[in-house]
Scaffold this motif. Structure first.
Motif, PDB file in Angstrom:
ATOM      1  N   LEU A 123     -16.197 -50.103  46.117  1.00  0.00           N
ATOM      2  CA  LEU A 123     -17.387 -50.667  46.759  1.00  0.00           C
ATOM      3  C   LEU A 123     -18.596 -50.552  45.844  1.00  0.00           C
ATOM      4  CD1 LEU A 123     -18.801 -51.853  49.248  1.00  0.00           C
ATOM      5  CD2 LEU A 123     -19.054 -49.523  50.118  1.00  0.00           C
ATOM      6  N   LEU A 124     -18.777 -49.390  45.227  1.00  0.00           N
ATOM      7  CA  LEU A 124     -19.925 -49.189  44.333  1.00  0.00           C
ATOM      8  C   LEU A 124     -19.833 -50.114  43.120  1.00  0.00           C
ATOM      9  CD1 LEU A 124     -20.296 -45.302  44.465  1.00  0.00           C
ATOM     10  CD2 LEU A 124     -21.718 -47.024  45.601  1.00  0.00           C
ATOM     11  N   THR A 125     -18.623 -50.276  42.588  1.00  0.00           N
ATOM     12  CA  THR A 125     -18.448 -51.202  41.471  1.00  0.00           C
ATOM     13  C   THR A 125     -18.747 -52.628  41.900  1.00  0.00           C
ATOM     14  OG1 THR A 125     -16.745 -49.781  40.505  1.00  0.00           O
ATOM     15  CG2 THR A 125     -16.815 -52.064  39.751  1.00  0.00           C
ATOM     16  N   GLY A 126     -18.264 -52.984  43.105  1.00  0.00           N
ATOM     17  CA  GLY A 126     -18.528 -54.325  43.618  1.00  0.00           C
ATOM     18  C   GLY A 126     -20.006 -54.567  43.848  1.00  0.00           C
ATOM     19  N   LEU A 127     -20.709 -53.549  44.374  1.00  0.00           N
ATOM     20  CA  LEU A 127     -22.145 -53.681  44.595  1.00  0.00           C
ATOM     21  C   LEU A 127     -22.885 -53.889  43.283  1.00  0.00           C
ATOM     22  CD1 LEU A 127     -22.990 -51.039  47.360  1.00  0.00           C
ATOM     23  CD2 LEU A 127     -23.250 -53.524  47.498  1.00  0.00           C
ATOM     24  N   SER A 128     -22.458 -53.179  42.244  1.00  0.00           N
ATOM     25  CA  SER A 128     -23.093 -53.355  40.941  1.00  0.00           C
ATOM     26  C   SER A 128     -22.914 -54.792  40.444  1.00  0.00           C
ATOM     27  CB  SER A 128     -22.496 -52.368  39.937  1.00  0.00           C
ATOM     28  OG  SER A 128     -23.057 -52.547  38.667  1.00  0.00           O
ATOM     29  N   SER A 129     -21.704 -55.340  40.615  1.00  0.00           N
ATOM     30  CA  SER A 129     -21.446 -56.723  40.197  1.00  0.00           C
ATOM     31  C   SER A 129     -22.252 -57.703  41.034  1.00  0.00           C
ATOM     32  CB  SER A 129     -19.954 -57.038  40.318  1.00  0.00           C
ATOM     33  OG  SER A 129     -19.190 -56.165  39.517  1.00  0.00           O
ATOM     34  N   ILE A 130     -22.317 -57.458  42.350  1.00  0.00           N
ATOM     35  CA  ILE A 130     -23.101 -58.321  43.229  1.00  0.00           C
ATOM     36  C   ILE A 130     -24.582 -58.262  42.840  1.00  0.00           C
ATOM     37  CG2 ILE A 130     -23.932 -58.596  45.608  1.00  0.00           C
ATOM     38  CD1 ILE A 130     -21.125 -57.651  46.507  1.00  0.00           C
ATOM     39  N   GLY A 131     -25.050 -57.055  42.508  1.00  0.00           N
ATOM     40  CA  GLY A 131     -26.445 -56.910  42.103  1.00  0.00           C
ATOM     41  C   GLY A 131     -26.761 -57.715  40.859  1.00  0.00           C
ATOM     42  N   THR A 132     -25.872 -57.661  39.873  1.00  0.00           N
ATOM     43  CA  THR A 132     -26.099 -58.432  38.645  1.00  0.00           C
ATOM     44  C   THR A 132     -26.080 -59.926  38.945  1.00  0.00           C
ATOM     45  OG1 THR A 132     -25.052 -56.688  37.338  1.00  0.00           O
ATOM     46  CG2 THR A 132     -25.248 -58.850  36.314  1.00  0.00           C
ATOM     47  N   ALA A 133     -25.112 -60.368  39.756  1.00  0.00           N
ATOM     48  CA  ALA A 133     -25.046 -61.788  40.122  1.00  0.00           C
ATOM     49  C   ALA A 133     -26.298 -62.212  40.896  1.00  0.00           C
ATOM     50  CB  ALA A 133     -23.793 -62.047  40.952  1.00  0.00           C
TER      51      ALA A 133
END
Length: 321
Positions: A225-235
């Motif tokens: 989830l934290l990794t996904g949030l980081s990717s979502i944040g960059t996008a």
């Protein structure tokens, strides 16, 4: 006497209806302004959990509380007065300032991608220099509040841009409501995310068989989830930053790129049953591409400037023995 009393009640009823309508109007405007800033809110929520990574679990919530208080200070004591001054005296500066913020978001997102591609761990090296947990915590909180200032500035500016023509008092109330509401939503969500693994451990140790399985699933899910949030944040940074830049180009009369994106989105969407979402997706991807180009140019320029400074000031050599 009776007719005068009835007239007074009528006046009170009119005032009450007017006040209720005004409150409804402010609530609707607050929701609209908050919605327009949603992309930056996503990024704000996605960025913050990394500031508690590697710290003691019992310090996670206190740290998030400190960041939330700093965020409120940013919005209400710094950005709200500046926003109202801009609206009153320099309304023409709002779009260029928004574009500067959009360029910053594009730069930040592009640099994250460059660091990922080059396996650059500069941030981790800097944090490793902290001598005590207190120093590490203070540095993380200060860094989070600085980042929040930029993101909050974007949120307030986007909200302000949707309030043109309103009175200064109405703008102040709506901006304050947007600032408080978004801060509570963002940091409430962040607090929940960073404590999910603790919730999972609690369920895994004390619950029923189903609760234990669910708890273990939560524990396994959190890193993803934290990794996904980081990717979502960059996008989100690319999408929002690019969208702000494209909109600003259109507002300032440099409309070739905005019109080309609009025409491409309309052509690809066509009369398809999902033409609305498809058109939005094309616009978002095109905005992200614009952000990547501008962000890439900024990253290149800043890296060249840094390399030039370093080559012009070589590190001192140790004296010969």
């Amino acid at each position: 006497m009776a007719s005068g009393l009835i007239a007074l009640f009528d006046d009170i009823a009119v005032i009450a209806r007017s006040a209720a309508a005004s409150l409804d109007d402010i609530a609707a405007a607050t929701a609209t302004a908050g919605t327009k800033a949603a992309g930056v809110v996503i990024d704000d929520a996605a960025v913050t959990p990394r500031y508690v990574a590697g710290l003691s679990p019992d310090r996670e919530l206190p740290i998030i509380a400190k960041i939330a208080v700093g965020s409120l200070r940013n919005k209400l004591l710094v950005l709200l007065p500046l926003s109202l001054l801009l609206s009153a005296f320099l309304p023409f500066a709002i779009t260029p300032l928004l574009m500067l913020g959009g360029a910053y978001l594009a730069y930040e997102a592009t640099e994250k991608l460059v660091e990922l591609a080059l396996h650059d761990h500069h941030d981790e090296v800097e944090l490793a220099k902290c001598d005590t947990p207190e120093e590490l915590e203070a540095r993380q909180v200060a860094g989070a509040i600085r980042t929040d200032l930029i993101l909050s500035a974007e949120i307030m500016a986007i909200a302000l841009a949707s309030l043109a023509g309103r009175t200064i008092v109405s703008q102040a109330i709506i901006l304050a409501a947007v600032g408080i509401g978004i801060t509570i939503a963002v940091y409430g969500a962040v607090a929940l995310v960073v404590k999910l693994d603790d919730i999972g451990l609690h369920l895994a140790r004390r619950g029923t068989p189903f609760a234990r399985r669910f708890g273990l699933a939560l524990v396994r899910l959190v890193p993803w989830l934290l990794t996904g949030l980081s990717s979502i944040g960059t996008a989100a940074m690319l999408w929002v930053g690019g969208g702000i830049l494209v909109h600003g180009m259109d507002e300032l009369g440099f409309d070739a790129i905005p019109h080309a994106i609009h025409d491409l989105a309309a052509k690809l969407a066509g009369d398809h049953i999902a033409s609305g979402p498809l058109e939005w997706l094309v616009n978002a991807l095109a905005a992200a591409l614009v952000a990547l180009v501008i962000g890439g140019l900024l990253v290149l320029a800043l890296h060249l400037a840094r390399d030039s400074r370093q080559s012009g000031n070589p590190a001192p050599q140790p004296p010969a023995s």
